[in-house]
Design a protein around this motif. Structure first.
Motif, PDB file in Angstrom:
ATOM      1  N   ARG A 236       4.233 -14.489 -14.726  1.00 42.11           N
ATOM      2  CA  ARG A 236       2.923 -13.947 -14.393  1.00 42.11           C
ATOM      3  C   ARG A 236       2.760 -12.528 -14.898  1.00 42.11           C
TER       4      ARG A 236
ATOM      5  N   ARG B  77      -0.946  -8.935  -8.962  1.00 44.02           N
ATOM      6  CA  ARG B  77      -1.314  -7.953  -7.935  1.00 44.02           C
ATOM      7  C   ARG B  77      -2.761  -8.142  -7.494  1.00 44.02           C
ATOM      8  N   ASP B  78      -3.653  -8.369  -8.441  1.00 41.59           N
ATOM      9  CA  ASP B  78      -5.068  -8.546  -8.099  1.00 41.59           C
ATOM     10  C   ASP B  78      -5.272  -9.799  -7.250  1.00 41.59           C
ATOM     11  N   GLN B  79      -4.544 -10.859  -7.600  1.00 37.72           N
ATOM     12  CA  GLN B  79      -4.692 -12.105  -6.843  1.00 37.72           C
ATOM     13  C   GLN B  79      -4.232 -11.931  -5.395  1.00 37.72           C
TER      14      GLN B  79
ATOM     15  N   ARG C 257      -3.746  -9.127  -3.656  1.00 41.47           N
ATOM     16  CA  ARG C 257      -4.591  -8.154  -2.942  1.00 41.47           C
ATOM     17  C   ARG C 257      -5.914  -8.789  -2.541  1.00 41.47           C
ATOM     18  N   GLY C 258      -6.493  -9.573  -3.449  1.00 35.95           N
ATOM     19  CA  GLY C 258      -7.756 -10.248  -3.136  1.00 35.95           C
ATOM     20  C   GLY C 258      -7.612 -11.230  -1.987  1.00 35.95           C
ATOM     21  N   THR C 259      -6.484 -11.942  -1.956  1.00 34.25           N
ATOM     22  CA  THR C 259      -6.230 -12.897  -0.877  1.00 34.25           C
ATOM     23  C   THR C 259      -6.126 -12.178   0.465  1.00 34.25           C
TER      24      THR C 259
ATOM     25  N   ASP D  28      -0.442  -7.300 -13.400  1.00 36.94           N
ATOM     26  CA  ASP D  28      -1.758  -6.864 -12.945  1.00 36.94           C
ATOM     27  C   ASP D  28      -2.545  -8.023 -12.328  1.00 36.94           C
ATOM     28  N   SER D  29      -2.516  -9.178 -12.979  1.00 33.48           N
ATOM     29  CA  SER D  29      -3.253 -10.328 -12.438  1.00 33.48           C
ATOM     30  C   SER D  29      -2.622 -10.818 -11.141  1.00 33.48           C
TER      31      SER D  29
ATOM     32  N   LYS E 177       3.008  -1.538  -7.580  1.00 32.51           N
ATOM     33  CA  LYS E 177       3.532  -2.701  -8.302  1.00 32.51           C
ATOM     34  C   LYS E 177       4.936  -3.123  -7.880  1.00 32.51           C
TER      35      LYS E 177
ATOM     36  N   PRO F  45      -5.066   0.843  -2.438  1.00 33.32           N
ATOM     37  CA  PRO F  45      -4.539   0.246  -3.679  1.00 33.32           C
ATOM     38  C   PRO F  45      -3.098  -0.205  -3.490  1.00 33.32           C
TER      39      PRO F  45
ATOM     40  N   GLU G  39       0.829  -1.203   0.000  1.00 34.13           N
ATOM     41  CA  GLU G  39       0.000   0.000   0.000  1.00 34.13           C
ATOM     42  C   GLU G  39       0.868   1.259   0.000  1.00 34.13           C
TER      43      GLU G  39
END
Length: 231
Positions: A214, A220-222, A224-226, A217-218, A164, A161, A150
């Motif tokens: 990898r 980071r999204d994974q 962050r979602g976890t 973006d995917s 990266k 958010p 963050e």
């Protein structure tokens, strides 16, 4: 009045511990090639600070950590209690990626530097990232790094958010990411306050995430979602 007394209490202990542990940590850091002994000194600091503030740690998911594996550890960040809680909870050797401003803190900054932590100048952008990559490559085997993606503490405990940088370091260095969720620390010591609240901080260690080939973006999204799902 009570808030003032609590603030004086925690600041007094932080100053006392810095004065007591500064010299042993620096000597251990300079004498050892790996910096492991100096890291153990920070664990003493962390244990005392949490103890005198009435903070109890609950750790879940430690079975996901593979001994001697180097990780890029990524955690949410909502409180000054997060670093000591993580130092005690993970049972790993790692170094911090820290904003360069902390290097100027008397005694504390020097102890961080001699302990082989990595400082980042966020104003330098990509150049700063390359410097961190080089620093990570020079760390001893089995020693990872910990970053707060963050970039700063959350004011309300909600997840901000993710930047990266940590994901670039992990992917380019072919290192797995170890996602961590810290729960309850915002309630114990919110950003902008010095008065702490005794209670529980929970550390949730998630399964490592492979980073080879990898998309950033995917990835980071994974991650962050976890982390968000366990808040």
């Amino acid at each position: 009045m009570l808030k003032t007394l609590k603030a004086i209490w925690i600041f007094s202990w932080a100053i006392l511990l810095t004065l007591l542990l500064f010299l042993p940590i620096v000597i251990a850091a300079l004498a050892g090639k790996r910096g492991d002994a100096a890291f153990h000194g920070t664990q003493i600091f962390a244990w005392v600070i949490l103890k005198v503030c009435g903070i109890r740690l609950v750790v879940r998911g430690r079975e996901h950590i593979q001994p001697n594996q180097r990780y890029v550890i990524l955690s949410n960040h909502a409180s000054y209690f997060d670093p000591p809680a993580l130092v005690l909870a993970l049972g790993l050797q790692y170094r911090w990626v820290i904003k360069k401003e902390l290097r100027r803190v008397p005694l504390f900054g020097l102890a961080l530097e001699t302990s082989r932590n990595l400082f980042i100048d966020r104003a330098r952008g990509s150049d700063a990232l390359e410097s961190i990559k080089q620093g990570v490559a020079q760390l001893p085997d089995g020693t990872g790094i910990l970053m707060f993606p963050e970039g700063t503490r959350s004011w309300d405990g909600q997840l901000l958010p993710f930047k990266k940088g940590g994901f670039v370091i992990a992917r380019d260095g072919q290192l797995p990411i170890l996602p961590i969720t810290v729960r309850g620390s915002h309630d114990r010591l919110p950003k902008g306050q010095a008065a702490f609240n005794p209670g529980v901080i929970e550390i949730v260690i998630h399964p490592p995430v492979a980073t080879a080939d990898r998309d950033l973006d995917s990835l980071r999204d994974q991650v962050r979602g976890t982390i968000a799902a366990a808040l």
